[in-house]
Design a protein around this motif. Structure first.
Motif, short mmCIF file in Angstrom:
data_model
loop_
_atom_site.label_atom_id
_atom_site.label_comp_id
_atom_site.label_asym_id
_atom_site.label_seq_id
_atom_site.Cartn_x
_atom_site.Cartn_y
_atom_site.Cartn_z
N PRO A 272 38.86 43.64 33.14
CA PRO A 272 40.29 43.93 33.06
C PRO A 272 40.53 45.28 32.40
O PRO A 272 39.78 45.69 31.51
N LYS B 268 34.43 46.03 37.01
CA LYS B 268 34.40 44.56 36.99
C LYS B 268 34.89 44.01 35.65
O LYS B 268 34.30 43.09 35.06
N ARG C 92 43.61 32.90 49.95
CA ARG C 92 44.66 32.60 48.97
C ARG C 92 45.01 31.12 49.09
O ARG C 92 45.23 30.62 50.19
N GLN D 167 38.24 35.19 36.90
CA GLN D 167 39.14 35.46 35.79
C GLN D 167 40.29 34.47 35.87
O GLN D 167 40.85 34.25 36.94
N HIS E 277 48.80 39.57 43.16
CA HIS E 277 49.24 40.47 44.25
C HIS E 277 48.13 40.60 45.28
O HIS E 277 46.97 40.78 44.93
N ASP E 278 48.52 40.51 46.53
CA ASP E 278 47.58 40.63 47.66
C ASP E 278 47.98 41.87 48.46
O ASP E 278 49.07 41.90 49.04
N LYS F 183 44.05 33.29 34.35
CA LYS F 183 45.22 33.66 33.55
C LYS F 183 46.19 32.50 33.57
O LYS F 183 46.50 31.97 34.65
N ILE G 229 46.67 31.41 37.37
CA ILE G 229 46.14 32.27 38.44
C ILE G 229 44.63 32.43 38.22
O ILE G 229 44.19 32.83 37.15
N MET H 46 36.97 37.47 48.62
CA MET H 46 37.68 37.38 47.34
C MET H 46 38.77 36.32 47.46
O MET H 46 39.21 36.02 48.58
N MET I 92 43.57 43.28 36.45
CA MET I 92 42.23 42.86 36.87
C MET I 92 42.25 42.86 38.40
O MET I 92 43.19 42.34 39.00
N ALA I 93 41.25 43.42 39.03
CA ALA I 93 41.30 43.52 40.50
C ALA I 93 39.94 43.43 41.14
O ALA I 93 38.91 43.77 40.53
N ILE I 94 39.95 42.96 42.38
CA ILE I 94 38.77 43.03 43.25
C ILE I 94 39.22 43.81 44.47
O ILE I 94 40.22 43.47 45.11
N ILE I 95 38.51 44.88 44.76
CA ILE I 95 38.89 45.75 45.88
C ILE I 95 37.67 45.92 46.79
O ILE I 95 36.55 46.10 46.31
N ASP I 96 37.91 45.86 48.08
CA ASP I 96 36.79 45.95 49.01
C ASP I 96 37.25 46.59 50.32
O ASP I 96 38.44 46.89 50.49
N HIS J 87 42.31 34.28 45.45
CA HIS J 87 43.24 33.94 44.39
C HIS J 87 43.57 32.48 44.59
O HIS J 87 43.97 32.08 45.69
N VAL K 55 40.03 37.61 52.67
CA VAL K 55 40.82 37.32 51.48
C VAL K 55 41.35 35.90 51.61
O VAL K 55 42.03 35.57 52.58
N ALA L 231 41.34 46.14 51.40
CA ALA L 231 41.75 44.83 50.87
C ALA L 231 41.62 44.82 49.36
O ALA L 231 40.71 45.43 48.80
N GLY L 232 42.52 44.11 48.73
CA GLY L 232 42.43 43.98 47.28
C GLY L 232 43.28 42.83 46.77
O GLY L 232 44.32 42.51 47.34
N LEU L 233 42.77 42.17 45.72
CA LEU L 233 43.56 41.16 45.02
C LEU L 233 43.69 41.60 43.58
O LEU L 233 42.71 42.02 42.96
N LEU L 234 44.90 41.52 43.05
CA LEU L 234 45.15 41.96 41.68
C LEU L 234 45.78 40.82 40.88
O LEU L 234 46.64 40.10 41.40
N THR L 235 45.35 40.68 39.63
CA THR L 235 46.05 39.81 38.68
C THR L 235 46.59 40.71 37.58
O THR L 235 45.84 41.52 37.02
N LEU M 288 41.38 34.39 39.73
CA LEU M 288 40.89 35.45 40.62
C LEU M 288 39.39 35.28 40.76
O LEU M 288 38.68 35.20 39.75
#
Lengths: 324, 241
Positions: free
Chosen positions: A321, A319, B106, B138, A222-223, B140, B152, B162, A192-196, B164, B104, A207-211, B154
């Motif tokens: 997973p 938008k 965190r 989201q 992950h950042d 988890k 976590i 954004m 699952m991610a938000i990317i911008d 986390h 971002v 930039a992006g955040l991933l779960t 998100l």
């Protein structure tokens, strides 16, 4: 052993070439680069010969090549080098799409040459130390990871989607997904991610955040970004926190630094003194070729980390997973 | 006589240099006849003590984690843990300089108790007031039979922000926060900001004052309750835009 280099488009080419020069009984026999000015300058720096014709370069008598081209040209160069029976170290990401990556792996298999993907973080001493702790059971069962890989905008072809295949998220996700897979011996099953894009005025993500979720239920954050500006004390970071049932360990691959203060524009600077992971990577690849063994980081490793990165883009777009 | 009574996690409070005239008491009964209106009384936020003041008519301040269906209509004041920390006030100042912050965010807590998502609900409420309206979320969680438990979250605040936010339940209290904004980066780690390093002790307790509680607390009303329910539903998989 004789080694050649294919393209200096990626800045890592310089530290890899430095690594080759440091190794005894290893000779840098030539540099292929279609960018004549860059190629000639590199050849002069490393006291070798420049080739602007790929076929002519691949006719050289050499055991292996190191490919540091733009990402979208990895496939072409890997396929040609494999057909010329050269062992290959290819800069990450393996490719810009899964189809190319699969083809690259297959052609290397068909021609019985090694395909190693350049993930230098695997050769960071603190990162390796934590791997040993995990394997000895000192952390217990792993339940979660927290990772970051943030740096500066490299500019140039990196911000041209056609040549790079993606921005900061592709550039800075593959490393840490590779480390997590390596630590866990499991594959990612959900992304699952938000990317911008907003740190720079560029037409590609920065930039992006991933779960992530792995097969065995381990979860990870992950950042990935190009959020670090030039005045920041260091180029960026590579960190991973491993949360285990026995203990939690945080590793920062660039923690070993001295802090220097000056009155210039960049008043604080972190000067790294830890081990040279790029040299570790080159040393390992040369040994791998010498010993004819399976590479430490395979084409398949490159494929799986690419798959996660590409799924992140899809997740952000849709938008939702993405199941792998 | 209307008394000012603050319920709190006592170990989180720094009583030094307080502006208010404070008295720490162990129970409501201890107040007796000597209580006066110029003093703020501080008690541990435990259920039986909260029950004891339910219909007292006193001015009551409780942490958001203590807000239940039973006490939300009593006209009490509620405060949010995160909002009371001096470091968070500084973070707010820096991020708040931008009209619509882009970046971002965190945030990570290591907590002794997860308090049934109530702490997370309170954090979401506070962070949303800084970063904007939530567009997507989201959550988890690790398998709850495994220790430590890790969560976590998100979050997409839309318009380029954004986040986390993560929670680990363990035998310590720690907060880490990072903001990667445009030409502004904020880094905070409560473990690294300890002004006193004592031998080999690694655990630290970050604290806030009763003054901060009184300044940040807000009266419980239907709007606040609805908003907290909204965040609670989001955490539990409820709908969002």
């Amino acid at each position: 052993m004789k080694v050649g280099m294919m393209s200096f488009a990626h800045m890592h080419a310089y530290s890899y070439a430095d690594g080759i020069k440091r190794l005894p009984n290893v000779e840098l026999v030539g540099i292929f680069d279609e960018n004549v000015e860059r190629g000639q300058e590199a050849a002069k720096t490393y006291n070798t010969v420049h080739f602007s014709d790929q076929a002519e370069f691949l006719e050289l008598e050499m055991d292996a090549v190191i490919i540091c081209s733009e990402n979208n040209r990895h496939k072409e160069m890997v396929v040609n080098a494999a057909k010329a029976k050269k062992h290959i170290l290819c800069e990450k990401p393996i490719a810009t799409n899964l189809s190319d990556a699969n083809e690259m792996i297959q052609v290397c298999k068909d021609n019985a040459v090694i395909l190693q993907i350049a993930y230098p973080v695997r050769f960071s001493s603190p990162i390796q130390q934590v791997k040993q702790m995990i394997d000895k059971g000192e952390l217990g069962d792993i339940i979660a990871f927290r990772t970051t890989n943030r740096g500066q905008n490299p500019g140039g072809w990196f911000i041209d989607e056609e040549q790079s295949g993606g921005g900061a998220v592709l550039d800075h996700t593959v490393h840490m997904v590779d480390i997590m897979r390596w630590y866990l011996n499991e594959e990612v099953t959900e992304v699952m991610a938000i990317i911008d894009s907003y740190f720079h005025d560029i037409a590609i993500d920065d930039a992006g955040l991933l779960t992530l979720e792995f097969e065995n239920g381990v979860i990870a954050s992950h950042d990935a970004s190009w959020s670090r500006f030039t005045e920041y004390p260091t180029w960026g970071d590579v960190t991973i926190e491993v949360i285990g049932t026995k203990q939690t360990v945080k590793v920062d691959a660039f923690k070993e630094h001295i802090r220097t203060f000056s009155s210039g524009e960049k008043s604080l600077e972190h000067v790294f003194y830890g081990n040279d992971m790029d040299f570790g990577l080159i040393h390992d690849f040369i040994n791998c070729v010498k010993e004819g063994r399976e590479p430490s980081v395979t084409g398949y490793d490159g494929l799986k980390s690419l798959e996660v990165s590409l799924a992140a883009y899809e997740s952000s777009k849709l938008k939702k997973p993405i199941r792998l | 006589m209307i008394l000012k009574i603050v319920f709190a996690s006592i170990e989180k409070l720094d009583f030094r240099n307080a502006f208010e005239n404070l008295t720490l008491v162990e129970s409501i009964e201890q107040l007796g006849n000597s209580a006066n209106e110029d003093t703020t009384y501080v008690l541990a936020a435990v259920e039986d003590q909260l029950k004891a003041v339910e219909d007292s008519g006193h001015e009551i301040y409780i942490p958001s984690t203590g807000l239940t269906a039973d006490n939300q209509s009593l006209g009490w004041h509620v405060y949010f843990d995160l909002e009371n920390y001096p470091f968070y006030q500084k973070v707010k100042e820096v991020i708040g300089k931008e009209d619509k912050p882009k970046g971002v965010f965190r945030f990570r807590r290591i907590v002794n108790q997860y308090a049934n998502n109530l702490l997370l609900t309170g954090d979401l409420y506070v962070l949303s007031s800084l970063l904007g309206e939530l567009q997507g979320i989201q959550v988890k969680q690790t398998n709850q039979i495994m220790i430590p438990e890790h969560t976590i979250v998100l979050m997409d605040f839309g318009g380029g922000t954004m986040a986390h936010i993560e929670y680990t339940v363990a035998e310590q209290e720690r907060i880490e926060l990072e903001w990667s904004g445009i030409k502004t980066i904020i880094e905070f780690d409560s473990d690294q900001m300890r002004p006193i390093q004592q031998g080999s002790r690694t655990s630290s307790q970050i604290s806030y004052s009763v003054d901060a509680i009184l300044a940040s607390a807000q009266k419980v009303d239907q709007e606040l309750v609805t908003r907290l329910k909204y965040f609670s539903n989001l955490i539990n998989g409820g709908a969002h835009s």
